[in-house]
Motif scaffolding. Structure first.
Motif, PDB file in Angstrom:
ATOM      1  N   ASN A   6       2.199   7.486   0.205  1.00  0.00           N
ATOM      2  CA  ASN A   6       2.470   8.716  -0.551  1.00  0.00           C
ATOM      3  C   ASN A   6       1.325   9.701  -0.398  1.00  0.00           C
ATOM      4  OD1 ASN A   6       5.019   8.612  -1.629  1.00  0.00           O
ATOM      5  ND2 ASN A   6       4.416   7.534  -3.497  1.00  0.00           N
ATOM      6  N   LYS A  29       0.681 -10.866  -2.471  1.00  0.00           N
ATOM      7  CA  LYS A  29      -0.219  -9.711  -2.407  1.00  0.00           C
ATOM      8  C   LYS A  29      -1.661 -10.197  -2.300  1.00  0.00           C
ATOM      9  CE  LYS A  29       2.584  -6.075  -3.159  1.00  0.00           C
ATOM     10  NZ  LYS A  29       2.721  -4.952  -2.284  1.00  0.00           N
ATOM     11  N   ASP A  36       9.577   8.575   0.125  1.00  0.00           N
ATOM     12  CA  ASP A  36      11.032   8.390  -0.151  1.00  0.00           C
ATOM     13  C   ASP A  36      11.727   7.872   1.102  1.00  0.00           C
ATOM     14  OD1 ASP A  36      10.721   9.198  -2.702  1.00  0.00           O
ATOM     15  OD2 ASP A  36      11.720  11.170  -2.480  1.00  0.00           O
ATOM     16  N   ARG A  87      17.405  -1.819  -5.972  1.00  0.00           N
ATOM     17  CA  ARG A  87      16.045  -1.272  -6.136  1.00  0.00           C
ATOM     18  C   ARG A  87      15.644  -1.629  -7.557  1.00  0.00           C
ATOM     19  NH1 ARG A  87      14.187   4.956  -5.974  1.00  0.00           N
ATOM     20  NH2 ARG A  87      11.922   4.593  -6.060  1.00  0.00           N
ATOM     21  N   HIS A 103       0.829  -1.236   0.000  1.00  0.00           N
ATOM     22  CA  HIS A 103       0.000   0.000   0.000  1.00  0.00           C
ATOM     23  C   HIS A 103       0.852   1.271   0.000  1.00  0.00           C
ATOM     24  CE1 HIS A 103      -3.440  -2.577   0.590  1.00  0.00           C
ATOM     25  NE2 HIS A 103      -2.984  -3.041   1.748  1.00  0.00           N
ATOM     26  N   PHE A 104       1.802   1.231  -0.815  1.00  0.00           N
ATOM     27  CA  PHE A 104       2.745   2.374  -0.852  1.00  0.00           C
ATOM     28  C   PHE A 104       2.090   3.633  -1.379  1.00  0.00           C
ATOM     29  CE2 PHE A 104       6.555   4.710  -2.247  1.00  0.00           C
ATOM     30  CZ  PHE A 104       7.185   4.759  -1.015  1.00  0.00           C
ATOM     31  N   LYS A 105       1.164   3.437  -2.301  1.00  0.00           N
ATOM     32  CA  LYS A 105       0.482   4.591  -2.875  1.00  0.00           C
ATOM     33  C   LYS A 105      -0.212   5.385  -1.771  1.00  0.00           C
ATOM     34  CE  LYS A 105      -2.827   5.682  -6.562  1.00  0.00           C
ATOM     35  NZ  LYS A 105      -3.433   6.716  -5.792  1.00  0.00           N
ATOM     36  N   HIS A 164       5.025  12.663  -0.743  1.00  0.00           N
ATOM     37  CA  HIS A 164       6.059  11.965  -1.536  1.00  0.00           C
ATOM     38  C   HIS A 164       7.398  11.859  -0.803  1.00  0.00           C
ATOM     39  CE1 HIS A 164       8.103  10.769  -5.301  1.00  0.00           C
ATOM     40  NE2 HIS A 164       6.889  10.259  -5.574  1.00  0.00           N
ATOM     41  N   ARG A 223      -1.101  -9.690   1.654  1.00  0.00           N
ATOM     42  CA  ARG A 223       0.089  -8.854   1.886  1.00  0.00           C
ATOM     43  C   ARG A 223       0.792  -9.222   3.191  1.00  0.00           C
ATOM     44  NH1 ARG A 223      -3.586  -5.708  -0.755  1.00  0.00           N
ATOM     45  NH2 ARG A 223      -2.859  -4.881  -2.736  1.00  0.00           N
TER      46      ARG A 223
HETATM   47  N1  LIG Z   1       7.468   8.413  -2.778  1.00  0.00           N
HETATM   48  C1  LIG Z   1       7.723   7.653  -3.830  1.00  0.00           C
HETATM   49  N2  LIG Z   1       6.731   6.981  -4.382  1.00  0.00           N
HETATM   50  C2  LIG Z   1       6.939   6.143  -5.438  1.00  0.00           C
HETATM   51  C3  LIG Z   1       8.263   6.019  -5.961  1.00  0.00           C
HETATM   52  N3  LIG Z   1       8.218   5.162  -7.024  1.00  0.00           N
HETATM   53  C4  LIG Z   1       6.911   4.776  -7.144  1.00  0.00           C
HETATM   54  N4  LIG Z   1       6.177   5.376  -6.177  1.00  0.00           N
HETATM   55  C5  LIG Z   1       4.781   5.251  -5.938  1.00  0.00           C
HETATM   56  O1  LIG Z   1       4.479   4.003  -5.475  1.00  0.00           O
HETATM   57  C6  LIG Z   1       3.159   3.744  -5.718  1.00  0.00           C
HETATM   58  C7  LIG Z   1       2.875   2.341  -6.070  1.00  0.00           C
HETATM   59  O2  LIG Z   1       1.603   2.128  -6.062  1.00  0.00           O
HETATM   60  P1  LIG Z   1       0.899   0.795  -6.532  1.00  0.00           P
HETATM   61  O3  LIG Z   1       1.651   0.228  -7.737  1.00  0.00           O
HETATM   62  O4  LIG Z   1      -0.484   1.077  -6.699  1.00  0.00           O
HETATM   63  O5  LIG Z   1       1.080  -0.228  -5.358  1.00  0.00           O
HETATM   64  P2  LIG Z   1       0.598  -0.141  -3.840  1.00  0.00           P
HETATM   65  O6  LIG Z   1      -0.046   1.099  -3.545  1.00  0.00           O
HETATM   66  O7  LIG Z   1       1.887  -0.363  -3.009  1.00  0.00           O
HETATM   67  O8  LIG Z   1      -0.270  -1.310  -3.682  1.00  0.00           O
HETATM   68  P3  LIG Z   1       0.136  -2.807  -3.485  1.00  0.00           P
HETATM   69  O9  LIG Z   1       1.454  -3.017  -4.162  1.00  0.00           O
HETATM   70  O10 LIG Z   1      -0.891  -3.577  -4.189  1.00  0.00           O
HETATM   71  O11 LIG Z   1       0.172  -3.073  -2.041  1.00  0.00           O
HETATM   72  C8  LIG Z   1       2.727   4.717  -6.771  1.00  0.00           C
HETATM   73  O12 LIG Z   1       1.819   5.658  -6.260  1.00  0.00           O
HETATM   74  C9  LIG Z   1       3.996   5.394  -7.170  1.00  0.00           C
HETATM   75  O13 LIG Z   1       3.803   6.758  -7.540  1.00  0.00           O
HETATM   76  C10 LIG Z   1       9.302   6.739  -5.366  1.00  0.00           C
HETATM   77  O14 LIG Z   1      10.458   6.710  -5.756  1.00  0.00           O
HETATM   78  N5  LIG Z   1       8.975   7.529  -4.285  1.00  0.00           N
END
Ligand SMILES: Nc1nc2c(ncn2[C@@H]2O[C@H](COP(=O)(O)OP(=O)(O)OP(=O)(O)O)[C@@H](O)[C@H]2O)c(=O)[nH]1
Length: 538
Positions: free
Chosen positions: A416, A521, A425, A447, A411-413, A421, A525
């Motif tokens: 963010n 996933k 990071d 990475r 759930h990285f999105k 952002h 997760r």
């Molecule tokens: N802050 C930051 N965000 C990043 C970077 N690279 C990718 N992202 C973000 O990571 C997010 C990945 O989101 P998703 O692919 O939807 O995956 P998720 O939200 O982690 O969901 P799941 O993987 O299913 O758990 C996106 O919003 C990208 O913009 C980075 O270098 N820095």
């Protein structure tokens, strides 16, 4: 610009050209001085040597010259006491007595080897003579003007050199007063021929000169009866009155006085028969008990030649020294120039080395950047793929296991979106540090992209890899919420796959690991899933 150029020229003139020109001028003047000094020094030394040599010869000459006169010095005294001669002087008109006296003088002259013997009465007229019967007999001739006569009357004895007025032969005259008791009768005279003794030696001409400076005996016949220098008017008058050189006196050898050197030595210029004047060294020595001088004239041409050769040798030596000096100076400047060039080269070399080092560091930095992820400081995807390809090679060759972990933040999105952002990071950096801490040397963690990480584990089975994955998952889950993200619970899902020998490259394995990750996933997760194709523990 123009004034700068002018200033440079002026500096060059001041520091380079002017001192060099001055040095050359000083060297030239010094060289000329040395040459001149060696010329005059050698000349003086040669003159001194000639003078010393001449002194010896002149001493010898003066001893030998008067030896005959000394030998006959007893004769006038003897004649003065001879009765036959006294008788003739007492009665000069008595033919028998005069005849007896003539015969006696003739015989005595023959026996002693003198030139002439004769008797003069008180008026200076010859009463009897050894050559009484010759055509140029002295008998009857008057010699009252001769100093040997007047001196004998005045002093009792006389000595005199002169040309014979009658014979025209040079001779040395010895006279003695003839007396009988207190009565003076006349003067007895002995004439001796004088010759220049042969002393050997070819350097120079010998001359004997009288009180007036006239040469009466000379090794060069044409120099006879010539004064070396013009006679004084008084001496000329005296010569005339005594008729000493009657009819034979010639022009002087030198027209003027010479250049006096030391005592008894001078340089005179004599005009030769061809009218050309040349310098001669004249060395003079007084003959004992006389007014005569013994002279030696030596040509200066040889002295000048010797001095010139000496000066030329000195000049050649100096020229050689100067050339050597110039060569040395050139050599020194070349050595200096070479040193300067070497220093320049070394400086350039050092600068080049420095530049090389900078370039090396720069290229290292570029290379490091090219294989590093700038956010986390981990290896990047490109580096990972290269390394994994090499690991596949080794695994294939040696049949050793090779496992992959694909790690993805959950759930990285949302992170963010909720924290921003930069906070995302920071989370990525935190995950990177956990991964780096949990892997060992020889493993490659990178990475892989976005919020996804990948780890290659050589010599590792899927089973062992899943245990590591579990440990990583646990560590992440145990992380406290980063500052400013209160309430956040971090977690990762991990897919594990092991390379299969039949796979051409790592791409296949990655795909399987990705499938396992997808499964994780999908399973909710924060868990680990191993690629189904690989039995745990292999
Ligand atoms: N802050 C930051 N965000 C990043 C970077 N690279 C990718 N992202 C973000 O990571 C997010 C990945 O989101 P998703 O692919 O939807 O995956 P998720 O939200 O982690 O969901 P799941 O993987 O299913 O758990 C996106 O919003 C990208 O913009 C980075 O270098 N820095």
């Amino acid at each position: 610009m123009k004034t700068k150029g002018l200033a440079a020229v002026r500096r060059r003139l001041r520091w380079r050209i002017v001192p060099r020109a001055a040095l050359v001028a000083v060297l030239l003047v010094a060289s000329a001085g040395v040459v001149w000094l060696s010329y005059t020094g050698i000349r003086e030394r040669e003159i001194a040597r000639l003078q010393a040599n001449a002194d010896g010869r002149l001493r010898q000459l003066s001893q030998l010259l008067l030896a005959p006169a000394e030998r006959y010095s007893y004769l006038p005294n003897l004649l003065a006491n001879y009765r036959i001669l006294n008788d003739a002087l007492r009665a000069p008109h008595d033919a028998a007595r005069v005849r007896a006296a003539n015969a006696f003088l003739h015989q005595l002259n023959e026996r002693t080897g003198t030139s002439l013997l004769y008797l003069l009465d008180l008026r200076g007229t010859t009463v009897a003579a050894s050559n009484w019967d010759a055509a140029d007999s002295l008998v009857g001739r008057n010699y009252a003007f001769r100093p040997y006569f007047t001196n004998a009357l005045r002093d009792g004895a006389g000595r005199f050199f002169a040309m014979g007025v009658t014979s025209h032969k040079p001779g040395y005259y010895l006279s003695y007063l003839v007396k009988e008791g207190e009565r003076t009768l006349g003067v007895a005279v002995v004439k001796i021929d004088l010759r220049l003794p042969d002393l050997g030696g070819s350097n120079g001409e010998m001359l004997v000169t009288d009180a007036a400076g006239v040469a009466f005996l000379s090794s060069r016949p044409d120099w006879n009866y010539r004064p070396i220098r013009p006679v004084t008017p008084a001496a000329a008058a005296q010569l005339r009155s005594t008729r000493q050189y009657e009819g034979v006196l010639k022009a002087p050898l030198a027209s003027a006085a010479g250049r006096q050197l030391a005592a008894g030595a001078e340089i005179v210029r004599l005009r030769g028969g061809d009218g050309v004047a040349s310098a001669w060294l004249l060395v003079r020595r007084r003959i004992a008990d006389s007014e005569w001088n013994a002279n030696l004239l030596m040509p200066m041409a040889r002295v000048e030649d010797i001095a010139r050769v000496g000066a030329l040798t000195a000049a050649a030596g100096i020229a050689l020294l100067l050339m050597l000096g110039v060569l040395l100076a050139q050599l020194r400047s070349r050595v200096r120039e070479r040193k300067r060039s070497r220093r320049r080269l070394e400086r350039a070399h050092r600068a080049l080395g420095q530049q090389n080092e900078e370039l090396r560091l720069l290229s290292e930095e570029l290379r490091r950047k090219s294989i590093t992820d700038s956010l986390t400081g981990m290896a990047n995807r490109a580096f990972f793929l290269d390394s994994a390809a090499a690991m596949v090679g080794i695994a294939k060759r040696h049949g050793t296991p090779l496992a992959l972990l694909l790690v993805d933040a959950d759930h990285f999105k949302r992170i963010n979106d909720e924290y921003g952002h930069p906070a995302g990071d920071a989370v990525l950096q935190l995950l990177a540090s956990v991964l780096t801490a949990q892997t060992r040397e020889g493993d490659v963690a990178a990475r892989y992209g976005g919020e996804e990480f990948i780890v290659a584990l050589p010599h590792t089975t899927a089973q062992a890899a899943s245990e590591l994955a579990e440990r990583i998952r646990g560590r992440v889950a145990a992380q406290p919420a980063p500052p400013g993200m209160a309430g956040l619970r971090l977690s990762v899902s991990i897919g594990v796959a092991q390379y299969r020998p039949e796979e051409a490259d790592i791409g296949e394995t990655i795909r399987r690991a990705d499938a396992a990750l997808y499964a994780a996933k999908h399973a909710g997760r924060d868990c680990v899933r191993v690629d189904g194709g690989v039995a745990p523990g292999t």
